[in-house]
Design a protein around this motif. Structure first.
Motif, PDB file in Angstrom:
ATOM      1  N   GLY A 102      50.739   8.754  63.861  1.00  0.00           N
ATOM      2  CA  GLY A 102      50.068   8.619  62.572  1.00  0.00           C
ATOM      3  C   GLY A 102      49.551   9.923  62.006  1.00  0.00           C
ATOM      4  N   GLY A 103      49.770  11.039  62.708  1.00  0.00           N
ATOM      5  CA  GLY A 103      49.320  12.338  62.211  1.00  0.00           C
ATOM      6  C   GLY A 103      47.854  12.620  62.442  1.00  0.00           C
ATOM      7  N   HIS A 104      47.205  11.823  63.303  1.00  0.00           N
ATOM      8  CA  HIS A 104      45.785  12.033  63.582  1.00  0.00           C
ATOM      9  C   HIS A 104      45.549  13.057  64.690  1.00  0.00           C
ATOM     10  N   ILE A 105      46.605  13.474  65.376  1.00  0.00           N
ATOM     11  CA  ILE A 105      46.507  14.519  66.394  1.00  0.00           C
ATOM     12  C   ILE A 105      47.481  15.627  66.011  1.00  0.00           C
ATOM     13  N   ARG A 106      46.977  16.842  65.871  1.00  0.00           N
ATOM     14  CA  ARG A 106      47.808  17.981  65.483  1.00  0.00           C
ATOM     15  C   ARG A 106      47.615  19.110  66.497  1.00  0.00           C
ATOM     16  N   VAL A 107      48.667  19.875  66.688  1.00  0.00           N
ATOM     17  CA  VAL A 107      48.641  21.011  67.608  1.00  0.00           C
ATOM     18  C   VAL A 107      48.952  22.264  66.805  1.00  0.00           C
ATOM     19  N   ASN A 108      48.020  23.215  66.853  1.00  0.00           N
ATOM     20  CA  ASN A 108      48.173  24.466  66.098  1.00  0.00           C
ATOM     21  C   ASN A 108      48.441  24.204  64.624  1.00  0.00           C
ATOM     22  N   GLY A 109      47.781  23.151  64.111  1.00  0.00           N
ATOM     23  CA  GLY A 109      47.908  22.818  62.704  1.00  0.00           C
ATOM     24  C   GLY A 109      49.138  22.041  62.330  1.00  0.00           C
ATOM     25  N   GLU A 110      50.016  21.749  63.272  1.00  0.00           N
ATOM     26  CA  GLU A 110      51.275  21.069  62.993  1.00  0.00           C
ATOM     27  C   GLU A 110      51.226  19.639  63.526  1.00  0.00           C
ATOM     28  N   ARG A 111      51.889  18.775  62.794  1.00  0.00           N
ATOM     29  CA  ARG A 111      52.037  17.394  63.242  1.00  0.00           C
ATOM     30  C   ARG A 111      53.151  17.333  64.289  1.00  0.00           C
ATOM     31  N   VAL A 112      52.878  16.802  65.444  1.00  0.00           N
ATOM     32  CA  VAL A 112      53.846  16.795  66.544  1.00  0.00           C
ATOM     33  C   VAL A 112      53.988  15.378  67.086  1.00  0.00           C
ATOM     34  N   LYS A 113      55.014  15.205  67.911  1.00  0.00           N
ATOM     35  CA  LYS A 113      55.283  13.909  68.521  1.00  0.00           C
ATOM     36  C   LYS A 113      54.480  13.756  69.812  1.00  0.00           C
ATOM     37  N   PRO A 114      54.333  12.513  70.294  1.00  0.00           N
ATOM     38  CA  PRO A 114      53.590  12.306  71.552  1.00  0.00           C
ATOM     39  C   PRO A 114      54.188  13.055  72.730  1.00  0.00           C
ATOM     40  N   ALA A 115      55.492  13.323  72.706  1.00  0.00           N
ATOM     41  CA  ALA A 115      56.150  13.989  73.841  1.00  0.00           C
ATOM     42  C   ALA A 115      56.061  15.510  73.756  1.00  0.00           C
ATOM     43  N   TYR A 116      55.323  16.045  72.805  1.00  0.00           N
ATOM     44  CA  TYR A 116      55.205  17.497  72.687  1.00  0.00           C
ATOM     45  C   TYR A 116      54.622  18.078  73.971  1.00  0.00           C
ATOM     46  N   SER A 117      55.206  19.188  74.447  1.00  0.00           N
ATOM     47  CA  SER A 117      54.750  19.820  75.687  1.00  0.00           C
ATOM     48  C   SER A 117      53.561  20.736  75.386  1.00  0.00           C
ATOM     49  N   VAL A 118      52.409  20.383  75.924  1.00  0.00           N
ATOM     50  CA  VAL A 118      51.191  21.163  75.689  1.00  0.00           C
ATOM     51  C   VAL A 118      51.242  22.440  76.513  1.00  0.00           C
ATOM     52  N   LYS A 119      50.718  23.511  75.937  1.00  0.00           N
ATOM     53  CA  LYS A 119      50.643  24.803  76.638  1.00  0.00           C
ATOM     54  C   LYS A 119      49.205  25.301  76.613  1.00  0.00           C
ATOM     55  N   VAL A 120      48.852  26.105  77.602  1.00  0.00           N
ATOM     56  CA  VAL A 120      47.512  26.692  77.655  1.00  0.00           C
ATOM     57  C   VAL A 120      47.330  27.595  76.430  1.00  0.00           C
ATOM     58  N   GLY A 121      46.202  27.422  75.751  1.00  0.00           N
ATOM     59  CA  GLY A 121      45.911  28.188  74.542  1.00  0.00           C
ATOM     60  C   GLY A 121      46.179  27.439  73.264  1.00  0.00           C
ATOM     61  N   ASP A 122      46.860  26.271  73.331  1.00  0.00           N
ATOM     62  CA  ASP A 122      47.117  25.471  72.130  1.00  0.00           C
ATOM     63  C   ASP A 122      45.808  24.942  71.553  1.00  0.00           C
ATOM     64  N   GLU A 123      45.763  24.884  70.229  1.00  0.00           N
ATOM     65  CA  GLU A 123      44.632  24.250  69.551  1.00  0.00           C
ATOM     66  C   GLU A 123      45.000  22.812  69.245  1.00  0.00           C
ATOM     67  N   VAL A 124      44.205  21.883  69.742  1.00  0.00           N
ATOM     68  CA  VAL A 124      44.466  20.457  69.555  1.00  0.00           C
ATOM     69  C   VAL A 124      43.341  19.878  68.710  1.00  0.00           C
ATOM     70  N   ARG A 125      43.722  19.230  67.612  1.00  0.00           N
ATOM     71  CA  ARG A 125      42.758  18.582  66.723  1.00  0.00           C
ATOM     72  C   ARG A 125      42.985  17.075  66.772  1.00  0.00           C
ATOM     73  N   VAL A 126      41.929  16.340  67.073  1.00  0.00           N
ATOM     74  CA  VAL A 126      41.997  14.878  67.167  1.00  0.00           C
ATOM     75  C   VAL A 126      41.016  14.307  66.145  1.00  0.00           C
ATOM     76  N   ARG A 127      41.540  13.602  65.151  1.00  0.00           N
ATOM     77  CA  ARG A 127      40.689  13.004  64.116  1.00  0.00           C
ATOM     78  C   ARG A 127      40.443  11.542  64.447  1.00  0.00           C
ATOM     79  N   GLN A 128      39.178  11.160  64.520  1.00  0.00           N
ATOM     80  CA  GLN A 128      38.826   9.786  64.867  1.00  0.00           C
ATOM     81  C   GLN A 128      37.456   9.444  64.303  1.00  0.00           C
ATOM     82  N   GLU A 129      37.389   8.312  63.627  1.00  0.00           N
ATOM     83  CA  GLU A 129      36.138   7.758  63.110  1.00  0.00           C
ATOM     84  C   GLU A 129      35.360   8.764  62.258  1.00  0.00           C
ATOM     85  N   GLY A 130      36.057   9.423  61.354  1.00  0.00           N
ATOM     86  CA  GLY A 130      35.387  10.341  60.451  1.00  0.00           C
ATOM     87  C   GLY A 130      34.948  11.650  61.081  1.00  0.00           C
ATOM     88  N   TRP A 131      35.412  11.940  62.289  1.00  0.00           N
ATOM     89  CA  TRP A 131      35.033  13.174  62.991  1.00  0.00           C
ATOM     90  C   TRP A 131      36.274  13.779  63.621  1.00  0.00           C
TER      91      TRP A 131
END
Length: 202
Positions: A102-131
């Protein structure tokens, strides 16, 4: 008679001189003088007993060890939905996958799929309940851990959460009020639209 008095006075002066010299020798050779001279350091000069080689908190060290144990094996990657769930940013892994789609989780400002491989140093933004939670990946783990261990897996740069009064309790009705009327349902749908929740199926 006068000669005896002179001999007696001379003897007293000699005894006093010997006594003062002896006391001076005993003071010079005593343990106090050695302490002052620094030959035998006193308790204040010694290191405090029980001092650890570093100031690392044992609980934090245990949390770090547990986080490293939960990490992937050499050469393996960690999915985004798995990592977000493992560090307790969402309650379930399925919720993490749904939020990614749904685009509520972004990595380094980009919309990614659930299978995206996370790397150390990535910025992860999780939007939930107005925060929006903003974290930087510090350690890679692939299984859910406790809150103290999870806190060692990311750097939290999230803004302060909004006050509870600012979040409208959509869909919550008082007990005993019965089924909502058509007017109540329209109001609930309007509140859900403001919060970004999908409307209910009719």
């Amino acid at each position: 008679m006068a000669a005896e008095h002179r001999d007696h006075d001379r003897t007293d002066r000699t005894n006093k001189a010997d006594g003062s010299a002896g006391s001076g020798r005993s003071g010079a050779g005593g343990p106090h003088t050695e302490d002052v001279a620094g030959q035998k350091p006193g308790p204040t000069d010694a290191e405090p007993k029980g001092a650890a080689p570093d100031d690392t908190d044992p609980k934090i060290a245990a949390a770090v060890a547990a986080a490293e144990a939960a990490g992937p094996q050499s050469g393996e990657t960690v999915r985004l939905d798995s990592w977000v769930w493992s560090v307790r940013l969402v309650k379930t892994r399925s919720m993490a996958a749904t939020a990614c789609r749904g685009g509520h989780i972004r990595v380094n400002g980009e919309r990614v799929k659930p299978a995206y491989s996370v790397k150390v140093g990535d910025e992860v933004r999780v939007r939930q309940e107005g925060w929006e939670r903003v974290v930087f990946v510090k350690r890679l783990i692939r299984k859910r851990v406790g809150a103290p261990v999870a806190a060692q897996c990311y750097i939290d740069n999230s803004p302060p959460p909004p006050p509870r009064e600012a979040i409208a309790p959509a869909g919550i009705r008082d007990r005993g009020t019965g089924r909502p009327t058509k007017r109540d349902r329209r109001e609930l749908e309007r509140l859900r639209g403001l919060l970004g929740d999908p409307p209910e199926d009719h």
